[in-house]
Scaffold this motif. Structure first.
Motif, short mmCIF file in Angstrom:
data_model
loop_
_atom_site.label_atom_id
_atom_site.label_comp_id
_atom_site.label_asym_id
_atom_site.label_seq_id
_atom_site.Cartn_x
_atom_site.Cartn_y
_atom_site.Cartn_z
N ARG A 69 0.84 -1.21 0.00
CA ARG A 69 0.00 0.00 0.00
C ARG A 69 0.87 1.26 0.00
O ARG A 69 0.61 2.21 -0.74
N ARG A 70 1.92 1.24 0.79
CA ARG A 70 2.81 2.39 0.85
C ARG A 70 3.53 2.59 -0.48
O ARG A 70 3.73 3.72 -0.93
N LYS A 72 2.33 1.84 -3.44
CA LYS A 72 1.36 2.41 -4.37
C LYS A 72 1.13 3.89 -4.10
O LYS A 72 1.02 4.69 -5.03
N LEU A 73 1.06 4.27 -2.82
CA LEU A 73 0.89 5.68 -2.48
C LEU A 73 2.10 6.49 -2.91
O LEU A 73 1.96 7.62 -3.41
N GLU A 76 1.92 7.02 -6.64
CA GLU A 76 0.92 8.03 -7.00
C GLU A 76 1.47 9.43 -6.71
O GLU A 76 1.26 10.37 -7.48
N THR A 77 2.18 9.59 -5.60
CA THR A 77 2.80 10.88 -5.28
C THR A 77 3.88 11.20 -6.31
O THR A 77 3.99 12.35 -6.76
N THR A 112 -5.60 11.57 -2.73
CA THR A 112 -5.80 11.64 -1.28
C THR A 112 -4.44 11.40 -0.63
O THR A 112 -3.79 10.40 -0.91
N PRO A 114 -1.55 10.24 1.81
CA PRO A 114 -1.42 9.03 2.64
C PRO A 114 -1.47 9.36 4.13
O PRO A 114 -1.20 10.49 4.54
N GLY A 120 3.04 11.43 3.85
CA GLY A 120 1.92 12.36 3.75
C GLY A 120 2.37 13.80 3.64
O GLY A 120 1.79 14.59 2.89
N ALA A 123 3.68 14.33 0.16
CA ALA A 123 2.57 14.26 -0.79
C ALA A 123 1.74 15.55 -0.75
O ALA A 123 1.33 16.06 -1.80
#
Length: 141
Positions: A69-70, A72-73, A76-77, A112, A114, A120, A123
């Motif tokens: 998950r991290r 993928k985030l 995306e960033t 959105t 993270p 976060g 991002a």
């Protein structure tokens, strides 16, 4: 070859596949069968320990969902950062294309940040920079 942080089923399957490739010969013709011995190890490890594709998928899903998950985030960033870099190149050579600006606006609308504090923060800074660039071109997202 080193395999870490992988479920045992997946590790066994990967090792079996690697062993199968390493033992495959270049000669495609018929080979003389080797005499069987009682203490000989199986030549095909996959048949010695068959693993179904469902088991493989479960093993892959169980490896570490937090890390996946991290990843993928972070990807995306990174996509937002890449769009900013392409916009910078466009601005250096003239005006940015409307498609590039629409792509950036769509990214901001669907983005959105993270929950991870370190990721976060970065991002949110990238998202803010994209919003500023869009505002410079009279676009809001």
């Amino acid at each position: 070859m080193r395999i870490d942080n992988v479920a045992s089923v997946l590790r066994q399957t990967l090792l079996a596949a690697t062993a199968g490739k390493a033992s495959a010969g270049v000669f495609d013709g018929p080979a003389a069968p080797a005499p069987p011995t009682a203490a000989a190890a199986p030549t095909n490890l996959v048949t010695a320990n068959p693993v179904s594709s469902v088991q493989m998928l479960i093993a892959l899903a169980a490896t570490d969902p937090v890390v996946e998950r991290r990843r993928k985030l972070a990807a995306e960033t990174d996509r937002g950062l890449s769009m900013l870099e392409r916009l910078h190149r466009d601005l250096a050579t003239g005006e940015p294309s409307p498609e590039r600006l629409r792509e950036m606006a769509a990214w901001v609308e669907g983005f959105t940040p993270p929950d991870d504090p370190a990721l976060g923060e970065v991002a949110r800074e990238i998202e803010l920079r994209v919003r500023v660039e869009l505002a410079k071109h009279d676009l809001t997202a």
